[in-house]
Structures are given as structure tokens and as C-alpha cells.
Design an enzyme around this catalytic site. Structure first.
Site, PDB file in Angstrom:
ATOM      1  N   SER A  91     -16.051 -14.460 -18.719  1.00 36.55           N
ATOM      2  CA  SER A  91     -15.373 -13.157 -18.385  1.00 36.55           C
ATOM      3  C   SER A  91     -16.085 -12.053 -17.578  1.00 36.55           C
ATOM      4  O   SER A  91     -15.661 -11.106 -17.547  1.00 36.55           O
ATOM      5  CB  SER A  91     -15.672 -12.367 -19.915  1.00 36.55           C
ATOM      6  OG  SER A  91     -16.961 -12.592 -20.260  1.00 36.55           O
ATOM      7  N   THR A 193     -16.761  -7.732 -20.970  1.00 32.48           N
ATOM      8  CA  THR A 193     -17.433  -7.044 -19.999  1.00 32.48           C
ATOM      9  C   THR A 193     -19.108  -6.998 -19.940  1.00 32.48           C
ATOM     10  O   THR A 193     -19.537  -7.058 -21.259  1.00 32.48           O
ATOM     11  CB  THR A 193     -17.093  -5.653 -19.774  1.00 32.48           C
ATOM     12  OG1 THR A 193     -15.563  -5.623 -19.889  1.00 32.48           O
ATOM     13  CG2 THR A 193     -17.703  -4.886 -18.621  1.00 32.48           C
ATOM     14  N   THR A 211     -16.678  -7.134 -14.561  1.00 35.26           N
ATOM     15  CA  THR A 211     -15.867  -8.322 -15.398  1.00 35.26           C
ATOM     16  C   THR A 211     -14.742  -8.867 -14.511  1.00 35.26           C
ATOM     17  O   THR A 211     -14.307  -8.271 -13.578  1.00 35.26           O
ATOM     18  CB  THR A 211     -15.073  -7.497 -16.490  1.00 35.26           C
ATOM     19  OG1 THR A 211     -14.378  -8.337 -17.460  1.00 35.26           O
ATOM     20  CG2 THR A 211     -14.301  -6.434 -15.972  1.00 35.26           C
ATOM     21  N   ARG A 221      -3.311  -6.203 -12.571  1.00 35.72           N
ATOM     22  CA  ARG A 221      -3.654  -5.326 -13.672  1.00 35.72           C
ATOM     23  C   ARG A 221      -5.106  -5.049 -13.582  1.00 35.72           C
ATOM     24  O   ARG A 221      -6.099  -5.887 -13.150  1.00 35.72           O
ATOM     25  CB  ARG A 221      -3.751  -6.258 -15.220  1.00 35.72           C
ATOM     26  CG  ARG A 221      -4.034  -5.465 -16.332  1.00 35.72           C
ATOM     27  CD  ARG A 221      -5.584  -5.773 -16.702  1.00 35.72           C
ATOM     28  NE  ARG A 221      -6.038  -5.212 -18.007  1.00 35.72           N
ATOM     29  CZ  ARG A 221      -7.314  -5.221 -18.515  1.00 35.72           C
ATOM     30  NH1 ARG A 221      -8.223  -5.854 -17.914  1.00 35.72           N
ATOM     31  NH2 ARG A 221      -7.587  -4.969 -19.696  1.00 35.72           N
ATOM     32  N   VAL A 222      -5.584  -3.927 -13.763  1.00 32.95           N
ATOM     33  CA  VAL A 222      -6.815  -3.598 -14.015  1.00 32.95           C
ATOM     34  C   VAL A 222      -7.295  -2.901 -14.891  1.00 32.95           C
ATOM     35  O   VAL A 222      -6.549  -1.943 -15.717  1.00 32.95           O
ATOM     36  CB  VAL A 222      -7.111  -2.276 -12.608  1.00 32.95           C
ATOM     37  CG1 VAL A 222      -8.441  -1.726 -12.793  1.00 32.95           C
ATOM     38  CG2 VAL A 222      -6.900  -2.910 -11.094  1.00 32.95           C
ATOM     39  N   GLY A 223      -8.547  -3.209 -15.390  1.00 35.12           N
ATOM     40  CA  GLY A 223      -8.854  -2.706 -16.703  1.00 35.12           C
ATOM     41  C   GLY A 223      -9.761  -1.352 -16.553  1.00 35.12           C
ATOM     42  O   GLY A 223      -9.732  -0.708 -15.664  1.00 35.12           O
ATOM     43  N   ASP A 224     -10.622  -1.113 -17.660  1.00 30.92           N
ATOM     44  CA  ASP A 224     -11.462   0.000 -17.748  1.00 30.92           C
ATOM     45  C   ASP A 224     -12.646  -0.057 -16.788  1.00 30.92           C
ATOM     46  O   ASP A 224     -13.294   0.918 -16.688  1.00 30.92           O
ATOM     47  CB  ASP A 224     -11.817   0.479 -19.308  1.00 30.92           C
ATOM     48  CG  ASP A 224     -12.633  -0.751 -19.676  1.00 30.92           C
ATOM     49  OD1 ASP A 224     -12.133  -1.874 -19.516  1.00 30.92           O
ATOM     50  OD2 ASP A 224     -13.702  -0.503 -20.744  1.00 30.92           O
ATOM     51  N   THR A 244     -16.886  -1.819 -23.813  1.00 34.77           N
ATOM     52  CA  THR A 244     -16.530  -3.384 -23.600  1.00 34.77           C
ATOM     53  C   THR A 244     -15.152  -3.478 -24.552  1.00 34.77           C
ATOM     54  O   THR A 244     -14.924  -2.515 -25.304  1.00 34.77           O
ATOM     55  CB  THR A 244     -17.409  -4.342 -24.105  1.00 34.77           C
ATOM     56  OG1 THR A 244     -17.140  -5.474 -24.025  1.00 34.77           O
ATOM     57  CG2 THR A 244     -18.003  -4.091 -25.548  1.00 34.77           C
ATOM     58  N   GLY A 245     -14.330  -4.372 -24.213  1.00 36.84           N
ATOM     59  CA  GLY A 245     -13.154  -4.671 -25.062  1.00 36.84           C
ATOM     60  C   GLY A 245     -11.829  -4.371 -24.323  1.00 36.84           C
ATOM     61  O   GLY A 245     -11.690  -4.213 -23.132  1.00 36.84           O
ATOM     62  N   GLY A 247      -9.437  -2.790 -22.254  1.00 38.00           N
ATOM     63  CA  GLY A 247      -9.660  -1.783 -21.230  1.00 38.00           C
ATOM     64  C   GLY A 247      -8.524  -0.839 -21.129  1.00 38.00           C
ATOM     65  O   GLY A 247      -8.796   0.478 -21.127  1.00 38.00           O
TER      66      GLY A 247
HETATM   67  N1  GLY Z   1     -13.011  -4.237 -20.733  1.00 38.67           N
HETATM   68  C1  GLY Z   1     -12.518  -5.193 -19.751  1.00 38.67           C
HETATM   69  C2  GLY Z   1     -11.031  -5.143 -19.354  1.00 38.67           C
HETATM   70  O1  GLY Z   1     -10.366  -4.865 -20.112  1.00 38.67           O
HETATM   71  O2  GLY Z   1     -10.653  -5.525 -18.245  1.00 38.67           O
END
Ligand code: GLY
Length: 332
Positions: A91, A193, A211, A221-224, A244-245, A247
Site C-alpha cells: 500500500s 497510507t 501511499t 484517481r487521487v486520494g487524500d 489514513t483510510g 481518501g
Molecule cells: N488514504 C489513501 C487513499 O485513499 O488513497
């Protein structure tokens, strides 16, 4: 949220203005909007905290950097670099599970005590995205670089192209392809993350977050994690937070920024993380189906965390020793 105690710097109100004079009243007003540093002693013993159990080793690395005279920003970068270099991690880094096209794409950011920040998103074939994020912060007038542009910048800065493919991630991807079920939900036990917060012996705070993001995500796609204010936020007058989790849920609530602002107004790190988690819960009817966790540190060196679901833990390194701390979570 748990009822946190607001700092009652001054409660005389308008009636007390004449008695106490204008300057203190102005100071009180500035305090109420969070412009004045907290009145507690700044912790100068150095500490590191980071998400999940893989944070233990990263914390040790950050601690080594501190002992060698490094500042909070170096601690944050080198700490997460260790996790990025672990090519067995599914991850974080180039060993991470790929997107639904079979390509591993990386998101990372870094933020320093001076309020400067750098971030890379949708970056491929570079081993240390957090270090590229630091270069974005230090060598460009920008905060964020994405995709091919981020890659070209990394190459121009001397980072090498890396074609590494994790056989375990490839195998999992082939398995996923048999159904190709597009279900952008993070398993509540998924160690995703690494977000790391570091405090040096000056009491300065920095953080980094990195991450490979959601497994089998839609391409692009881009997360938080690379979003300043979502996956990471530092305000050196107040403290720092990271997440974490899932995003998307963190981005919708500007989670890490929210945690820091709650601390500014007097919440402890744990209370602030709980408030941010409750905000996520309120905004998502399906909150039982995914995980989000926050962790935070304030200038006094107090630390805390909170998660939507059971199972989140964070690594803490303080006073020379490391431990894995089980986070509290919503129990209703
Ligand atoms: N927290 C990582 C993501 O959602 O990409």
C-alpha cells in the site's frame, strides 16, 4: 465529540473592555480566532508518530535522523522513505497494489514548520515520491505536481526511473481481474497510507504522507494522502495531523486541517481526531463500510488518534522508545 475544554483566555467580554484596556481585549479576540500560540510549554524532547504498525520502523529511522542532528522535516522525509523502500509493502511505494489498468501510481506530500508544502500525485516509476514532494516544495514556486509532469520533474532532479513490479501485487491484480469488481472501498483492516508526524528538539513540527492509494482504483484517481489539509496538515504554532483510510471521505471533510483547527481551539489531539471522525460519519451514510483514522500531535508533545472502526493503530516513538498504540474508535 468528547467535550473538550476551550481555553478561557478572557471572559470579561465587552463590559470588561474598559476595565482591562484595549490591548488585552484585542489579544483575547485574536486568541479566539486562533492567532495566538497556545499558552503551554513547547515540548523539546523530540518525538515521532506514524500510522499503522509499519510506522514502527519508520519512526526508528526518523529518530536516528533526529539523533544525528536532523530537523523535523528531515525526520519526516527519511522516516517515510524507509517505508517507501520496502518493496514488499502493498500500500506504499512501488510494491503497492496497482490501479485497475495494472499500474502502480503513487501519491505523497510533505509539509514543514514554516508552512511550506509540496506534493506529487499519480506519479509512476519513482521510488521515493515523498522526496520528490520535498523537491517540489523547495525547488519550485508550486505546491502540487501531477502525473507525467511530476515524473519529468523527478527525473530532472536526478531521481531514477524504476520499473520494479512486486510479484505479490501482480498476482493479486491477476486475481482481481477474474472479477474486475470495481469497489472503491478500503477494507477496515487495510494498512494503507503511512502518515508520519515528527517533532524535533526545537519543538518544530513537520509531516509526510505517502501511499500507492486505493487498490484497483480508477486510473487517475487521487486520494487524500497528497492533498494538503486532507491527508496532512501542519501548523507549527498549534500541531500537526495526518490521516489514513478512504481518501474520498477525508478529502470531503478537509480532515487533517480540521483536526489542527480543533486543537487550535483547545481540543486535545485525541478529541480533535474524534471530532474529525464524527464529521466523516455524519457526512457518509455508509460510514460502517470503510475505515478512516486520524492521528495528531500538539506543541506540548501530546499525541492522540481516533478511527471510524476498530483496528487502527499507530506507532509512537518518544523519549527514546517506540510502542504501537491502539487507537480508540466509534463504538456506536
Ligand atoms: N488514504 C489513501 C487513499 O485513499 O488513497
Amino acid at each position: 465529540m468528547g467535550q473538550y475544554t476551550r481555553r478561557k483566555f478572557l471572559s470579561a467580554g465587552a463590559a470588561g473592555a474598559t476595565a482591562i484596556g484595549f490591548a488585552p481585549l484585542l489579544a483575547a479576540c485574536r486568541e479566539s480566532v486562533g492567532e495566538v500560540a497556545a499558552p503551554y510549554a513547547v515540548f523539546k524532547g523530540g518525538l515521532v508518530l506514524s500510522t499503522w504498525d509499519f510506522g514502527m520502523k519508520s519512526n526508528e529511522e526518523a529518530w536516528r535522523v533526529l539523533q544525528a542532528g536532523g530537523a523535523a522535516l528531515d525526520m519526516a522525509e527519511k522516516g517515510v522513505n524507509l517505508c517507501e523502500a520496502d518493496l514488499s509493502a502493498l500500500s506504499v511505494g512501488l510494491g503497492g497494489l496497482p490501479d485497475r489498468e495494472g499500474k502502480t501510481t503513487l501519491d505523497a506530500c510533505i509539509m514543514g514548520p514554516d508552512g511550506k508544502a509540496g506534493s506529487v500525485m499519480f506519479l509512476e516509476n519513482i521510488r521515493h515520491p515523498a522526496s520528490v514532494a520535498r523537491r517540489v516544495m523547495e525547488k519550485t514556486p508550486h505546491v502540487q505536481l501531477v502525473g507525467e509532469g511530476a515524473y519529468q520533474f523527478a527525473i530532472s532532479e536526478g531521481f531514477t526511473h524504476d520499473d520494479y513490479k512486486n510479484p505479490e501485487a501482480e498476482k493479486a491484480y491477476r486475481q482481481w481481474l477474474t472479477e474486475s469488481k470495481y469497489e472503491p472501498v478500503i477494507n477496515i483492516e487495510n494498512h494503507d497510507t503511512i502518515g508520519l508526524l515528527a517533532m524535533d528538539t526545537r519543538g518544530d513540527i513537520a509531516g509526510a504522507c505517502t501511499t500507492s492509494g486505493l487498490a484497483y482504483k480508477m486510473r487517475g484517481r487521487v486520494g487524500d494522502s497528497p492533498i494538503i489539509g486532507a491527508g496532512l496538515y501542519i501548523d507549527n504554532e498549534v500541531g500537526g495531523a495526518t490521516s489514513t483510510g478512504l481518501g474520498e471521505a477525508v478529502i470531503r471533510t478537509c480532515g487533517s486541517f480540521l483536526v489542527v483547527e480543533m486543537m487550535r481551539r483547545g481540543a486535545t489531539p485525541a478529541e480533535a481526531c474524534e471530532e474529525a471522525v464524527r464529521r466523516v460519519m455524519k457526512k457518509h451514510d455508509n460510514w460502517r463500510e470503510f475505515q478512516v483514522g486520524f492521528l495528531a500531535v500538539n506543541k506540548a508533545g501530546d499525541t492522540g488518534a481516533f478511527a471510524l472502526q476498530e483496528g487502527f493503530s499507530y506507532a509512537l516513538h518518544k523519549e527514546g522508545k517506540g510502542e504501537l498504540v491502539r487507537s480508540n474508535w466509534l463504538k456506536n
